[in-house]
Design an enzyme around this catalytic site. Sequence first.
Site, PDB file in Angstrom:
ATOM      1  N   ASP A  95      46.624 129.765  39.882  1.00  0.00           N
ATOM      2  CA  ASP A  95      46.749 128.504  40.618  1.00  0.00           C
ATOM      3  C   ASP A  95      45.948 128.582  41.913  1.00  0.00           C
ATOM      4  O   ASP A  95      46.064 129.555  42.673  1.00  0.00           O
ATOM      5  CB  ASP A  95      48.217 128.245  40.928  1.00  0.00           C
ATOM      6  CG  ASP A  95      48.478 126.841  41.450  1.00  0.00           C
ATOM      7  OD1 ASP A  95      47.502 126.121  41.773  1.00  0.00           O
ATOM      8  OD2 ASP A  95      49.654 126.463  41.544  1.00  0.00           O
ATOM      9  N   SER A 150      53.130 120.103  42.921  1.00  0.00           N
ATOM     10  CA  SER A 150      51.951 119.981  43.765  1.00  0.00           C
ATOM     11  C   SER A 150      52.246 119.138  45.009  1.00  0.00           C
ATOM     12  O   SER A 150      53.074 119.511  45.827  1.00  0.00           O
ATOM     13  CB  SER A 150      50.783 119.402  42.947  1.00  0.00           C
ATOM     14  OG  SER A 150      49.561 119.520  43.638  1.00  0.00           O
ATOM     15  N   HIS A 205      47.249 125.667  37.884  1.00  0.00           N
ATOM     16  CA  HIS A 205      47.904 124.571  38.603  1.00  0.00           C
ATOM     17  C   HIS A 205      48.507 123.613  37.586  1.00  0.00           C
ATOM     18  O   HIS A 205      47.932 122.562  37.264  1.00  0.00           O
ATOM     19  CB  HIS A 205      46.883 123.861  39.495  1.00  0.00           C
ATOM     20  CG  HIS A 205      47.494 122.958  40.513  1.00  0.00           C
ATOM     21  ND1 HIS A 205      48.232 123.434  41.588  1.00  0.00           N
ATOM     22  CD2 HIS A 205      47.483 121.603  40.632  1.00  0.00           C
ATOM     23  CE1 HIS A 205      48.636 122.415  42.322  1.00  0.00           C
ATOM     24  NE2 HIS A 205      48.201 121.293  41.768  1.00  0.00           N
TER      25      HIS A 205
END
Length: 227
Positions: free
Chosen positions: A125, A63, A150
């Site tokens: 995601d 991320s 995610h």
Amino acid sequence: VFPDGIFPAGGKSDIEGIFPPPYFEWFQFDKDFTEYTNLEECISYLCEYITSKGPFDGFLGFSQGATLSALLLGYQAQGKVLKEHPPMKLFVSVSGSKFRDPRICEVAYKDPIKVKSVHFIGAKDWLKLPSEELATAFDSPLIIRHPQGHTVPRLDEAATEQLRSWTAEIVKCNNYAVEKKHELENGEAKVEIEEKKPEEACKIHNHEKSAINTINKELEVVDAAQA
């Protein structure tokens, strides 16, 4: 090594109840992801960390960590940061994305980033499209898709085999560079880089010298993942 984010996370964390506090992040941003707070401080911190504890061969990030890692790779390729550190050779991105500030983009993503990269992209995601866009910033990226969101994914057999082959190629290149380094040190061979055939050269940077100069340690990965 696994450096932690240096700023307290703002708002409610998605990992509350999974991991105990405190929670940290690398920088803050607006809803359009075009304005950033503490980004320069973060970059300075990581460059100092990498330079003082390295050399390293690459980054692994999730991320925000993946987004930041890609930025550092692009900046290094353009001579903006990590000028004294050997070129990075690999990058593992999980749910990463590009920065959107044009002033950053015109430098970091100016040219394809010639680092061996693998990008994990989840079907559910919320950063699926930005992750796909980030992959296009790299030269010959490997994209591994998974049905999850995610998160750092659990891989099926096919994806595992893809990652295994990708890793084997890096190890093979690493071993090749070490052998050539030893030959040069022992006076056993004179390497003429410009005469090497493409298939014989290290695929990570296509510059044998870069690979040889960076093999001072076994393969190590900086995990710039968000804490």
